[in-house]
Design an enzyme around this catalytic site. Structure first.
Site, PDB file in Angstrom:
ATOM      1  N   MET A  25       0.813  -1.217   0.000  1.00 42.03           N
ATOM      2  CA  MET A  25       0.000   0.000   0.000  1.00 42.03           C
ATOM      3  C   MET A  25       0.851   1.275   0.000  1.00 42.03           C
ATOM      4  SD  MET A  25      -2.920  -1.166  -0.303  1.00 42.03           S
ATOM      5  CE  MET A  25      -4.044   0.182  -0.083  1.00 42.03           C
ATOM      6  N   SER A  65      -6.501  -1.515   7.868  1.00 42.13           N
ATOM      7  CA  SER A  65      -7.618  -2.313   7.353  1.00 42.13           C
ATOM      8  C   SER A  65      -8.739  -2.438   8.375  1.00 42.13           C
ATOM      9  CB  SER A  65      -7.137  -3.726   6.995  1.00 42.13           C
ATOM     10  OG  SER A  65      -6.258  -3.667   5.906  1.00 42.13           O
ATOM     11  N   HIS A  72      -8.815   4.685   4.324  1.00 44.68           N
ATOM     12  CA  HIS A  72      -8.657   3.293   3.923  1.00 44.68           C
ATOM     13  C   HIS A  72      -8.605   3.245   2.401  1.00 44.68           C
ATOM     14  CE1 HIS A  72     -10.314  -1.001   3.508  1.00 44.68           C
ATOM     15  NE2 HIS A  72      -9.009  -1.029   3.664  1.00 44.68           N
ATOM     16  N   ASN A  88     -14.112  -3.800   5.370  1.00 42.82           N
ATOM     17  CA  ASN A  88     -13.439  -5.003   5.884  1.00 42.82           C
ATOM     18  C   ASN A  88     -14.231  -5.764   6.935  1.00 42.82           C
ATOM     19  OD1 ASN A  88     -11.341  -5.076   4.138  1.00 42.82           O
ATOM     20  ND2 ASN A  88     -10.038  -3.740   5.367  1.00 42.82           N
TER      21      ASN A  88
HETATM   22  N1  LIG Z   1      -2.913  -4.857   1.207  1.00 41.10           N
HETATM   23  C1  LIG Z   1      -4.065  -4.240   1.040  1.00 41.10           C
HETATM   24  O1  LIG Z   1      -4.808  -4.522   0.072  1.00 41.10           O
HETATM   25  C2  LIG Z   1      -4.493  -3.160   1.998  1.00 41.10           C
HETATM   26  C3  LIG Z   1      -5.570  -2.331   1.653  1.00 41.10           C
HETATM   27  C4  LIG Z   1      -5.924  -1.276   2.499  1.00 41.10           C
HETATM   28  C5  LIG Z   1      -5.215  -1.067   3.684  1.00 41.10           C
HETATM   29  N2  LIG Z   1      -4.189  -1.906   4.006  1.00 41.10           N
HETATM   30  C6  LIG Z   1      -3.466  -1.614   5.251  1.00 41.10           C
HETATM   31  O2  LIG Z   1      -2.293  -0.889   4.896  1.00 41.10           O
HETATM   32  C7  LIG Z   1      -1.243  -1.180   5.839  1.00 41.10           C
HETATM   33  C8  LIG Z   1      -0.041  -1.734   5.077  1.00 41.10           C
HETATM   34  O3  LIG Z   1      -0.434  -2.927   4.406  1.00 41.10           O
HETATM   35  P1  LIG Z   1       0.434  -3.529   3.225  1.00 41.10           P
HETATM   36  O4  LIG Z   1      -0.444  -4.469   2.495  1.00 41.10           O
HETATM   37  O5  LIG Z   1       1.142  -2.437   2.484  1.00 41.10           O
HETATM   38  O6  LIG Z   1       1.493  -4.384   4.078  1.00 41.10           O
HETATM   39  P2  LIG Z   1       2.960  -4.844   3.651  1.00 41.10           P
HETATM   40  O7  LIG Z   1       3.285  -5.980   4.531  1.00 41.10           O
HETATM   41  O8  LIG Z   1       3.035  -5.030   2.171  1.00 41.10           O
HETATM   42  O9  LIG Z   1       3.864  -3.582   4.014  1.00 41.10           O
HETATM   43  C9  LIG Z   1       4.042  -3.112   5.319  1.00 41.10           C
HETATM   44  C10 LIG Z   1       5.361  -2.348   5.367  1.00 41.10           C
HETATM   45  O10 LIG Z   1       5.471  -1.701   6.630  1.00 41.10           O
HETATM   46  C11 LIG Z   1       6.847  -1.709   6.957  1.00 41.10           C
HETATM   47  N3  LIG Z   1       7.036  -1.408   8.372  1.00 41.10           N
HETATM   48  C12 LIG Z   1       6.796  -2.209   9.449  1.00 41.10           C
HETATM   49  N4  LIG Z   1       7.143  -1.553  10.579  1.00 41.10           N
HETATM   50  C13 LIG Z   1       7.588  -0.323  10.199  1.00 41.10           C
HETATM   51  C14 LIG Z   1       8.092   0.801  10.901  1.00 41.10           C
HETATM   52  N5  LIG Z   1       8.218   0.807  12.232  1.00 41.10           N
HETATM   53  N6  LIG Z   1       8.464   1.908  10.197  1.00 41.10           N
HETATM   54  C15 LIG Z   1       8.359   1.918   8.847  1.00 41.10           C
HETATM   55  N7  LIG Z   1       7.900   0.876   8.133  1.00 41.10           N
HETATM   56  C16 LIG Z   1       7.520  -0.221   8.800  1.00 41.10           C
HETATM   57  C17 LIG Z   1       7.293  -3.111   6.558  1.00 41.10           C
HETATM   58  O11 LIG Z   1       8.705  -3.192   6.451  1.00 41.10           O
HETATM   59  C18 LIG Z   1       6.579  -3.271   5.217  1.00 41.10           C
HETATM   60  O12 LIG Z   1       7.380  -2.833   4.135  1.00 41.10           O
HETATM   61  C19 LIG Z   1      -1.827  -2.192   6.828  1.00 41.10           C
HETATM   62  O13 LIG Z   1      -2.291  -1.518   7.959  1.00 41.10           O
HETATM   63  C20 LIG Z   1      -2.970  -2.824   6.036  1.00 41.10           C
HETATM   64  O14 LIG Z   1      -3.961  -3.357   6.857  1.00 41.10           O
HETATM   65  C21 LIG Z   1      -3.804  -2.937   3.185  1.00 41.10           C
END
Ligand SMILES: NC(=O)c1ccc[n+]([C@@H]2O[C@H](COP(=O)([O-])OP(=O)(O)OC[C@H]3O[C@@H](n4cnc5c(N)ncnc54)[C@H](O)[C@@H]3O)[C@@H](O)[C@H]2O)c1
Length: 286
Positions: A12, A119, A140, A190
């Protein structure tokens, strides 16, 4: 708005940073290591190369080369010292988010609005980690961010109308509108989607149908563009599991109990598209 911080450079965060940069904003993109940031830069480079050819691409104010130059990739939270707005997209785990917001609160000026791209975690709970709950809200975003024009916009208990207005302005510049919904675990999308995906995983776990056939019922019978298990792979099975765990804990309701197969797949490193294997297999994305 000029300078926008994006924290988390995964599925994201990379999409949010790309969308902001093509909209003409200066972006500071933060993650925990140079390796993660390099991988994200590569994904953005590739996506920018092809994005104009894809349907639903966000409007662009600057060309691909300028958009790439507009993103500073760094592990240094100090680079957010003059950010006007920050979008947080780190892993969907309360223990991790709880460590990041106090850091953001210390580094950023009081006026900076924080948007949690979570999420399922309630925004009021996230805002309680800061000294600026009036300036914290939820955005979101949908995945893939540059091609999804609508988001859920979630004010927390203390969020000010000004912060909501600032977020709406930023979203408009990205070619997006927000549907404003009240703060509740999982919001609207969600609360429904995670249950559907979890139940679809149970169908596979109980050998009722293969992943292919579960999804075929949704695509062929209901005309959905994507079945629940392909959607789960796109989102990331780790993110699905963490989200359903948030719902389970928040409502203390057994209807949100995570499917054991989902847990096993996450433990095995089968996280969906981002690891090339989830309920389905994917070619390595470059
Ligand atoms: N994947 C989806 O379709 C989706 C959709 C909407 C919202 N989200 C939300 O977005 C957020 C990210 O999801 P994602 O799918 O990108 O996850 P992801 O696992 O692809 O990426 C998460 C990133 O956060 C980084 N991270 C962790 N701790 C950190 C810190 N202290 N400082 C900086 N970076 C840090 C990790 O290294 C990783 O690169 C989550 O809260 C998720 O619920 C995801």
């Amino acid at each position: 708005m000029s300078r926008v911080g994006v924290v988390g450079a995964g599925v994201m965060g990379g999409g949010v940073a790309q969308n902001l940069a093509t909209a003409g904003h200066e972006v500071v993109l933060i993650d925990v290591s140079k390796e993660v940031l390099d991988r994200c830069a590569e994904r953005i480079r590739n996506d920018l190369r092809f994005s104009r050819l894809l349907p639903g691409a966000a409007p662009t104010a600057v060309d691909a080369a300028r958009a790439q130059e507009a993103i500073t990739f760094t592990t240094d939270y100090g680079a957010l010292a003059d950010a006007d707005f920050v979008v947080e997209n780190i892993t969907e785990r309360w223990d991790l988010k709880a460590r990041v917001y106090p850091v953001l609160d210390d580094v950023c000026p009081e006026r900076t609005v924080f948007a949690a791209n979570t999420s399922a975690i309630p925004i009021t709970r996230i805002a309680s980690l800061t000294r600026r709950p009036a300036n914290v809200l939820g955005i979101h975003f949908m995945n893939p961010v540059p091609r999804k024009p609508v988001v859920e916009l979630i004010p927390g208990h203390h969020t000010s109308p000004q912060a909501v207005g600032t977020a709406q302005e930023l979203l408009a510049s990205m070619g997006k509108t927000g549907i404003v919904v009240n703060d509740s675990p999982g919001f609207v999308s969600n609360r429904v989607l995670m249950l559907t995906i979890n139940e679809a995983a149970f169908l596979v776990h109980e050998n009722v149908a293969t992943p292919e056939d579960v999804d075929k019922v949704f695509t062929s019978c209901f005309g959905h563009p994507m079945g629940p298990l392909a959607t789960a792979d796109l989102i990331g099975l780790d993110t699905i599991l963490y989200s359903i765990e948030v719902l389970h804990e928040s409502f203390a309701d057994s209807k949100y109990r995570p499917c054991p197969l989902l847990k096993k797949m996450v433990d095995a490193g089968l996280h969906g598209r981002k690891t090339q294997q989830g309920f389905f297999s994917y070619a390595l994305e470059v």
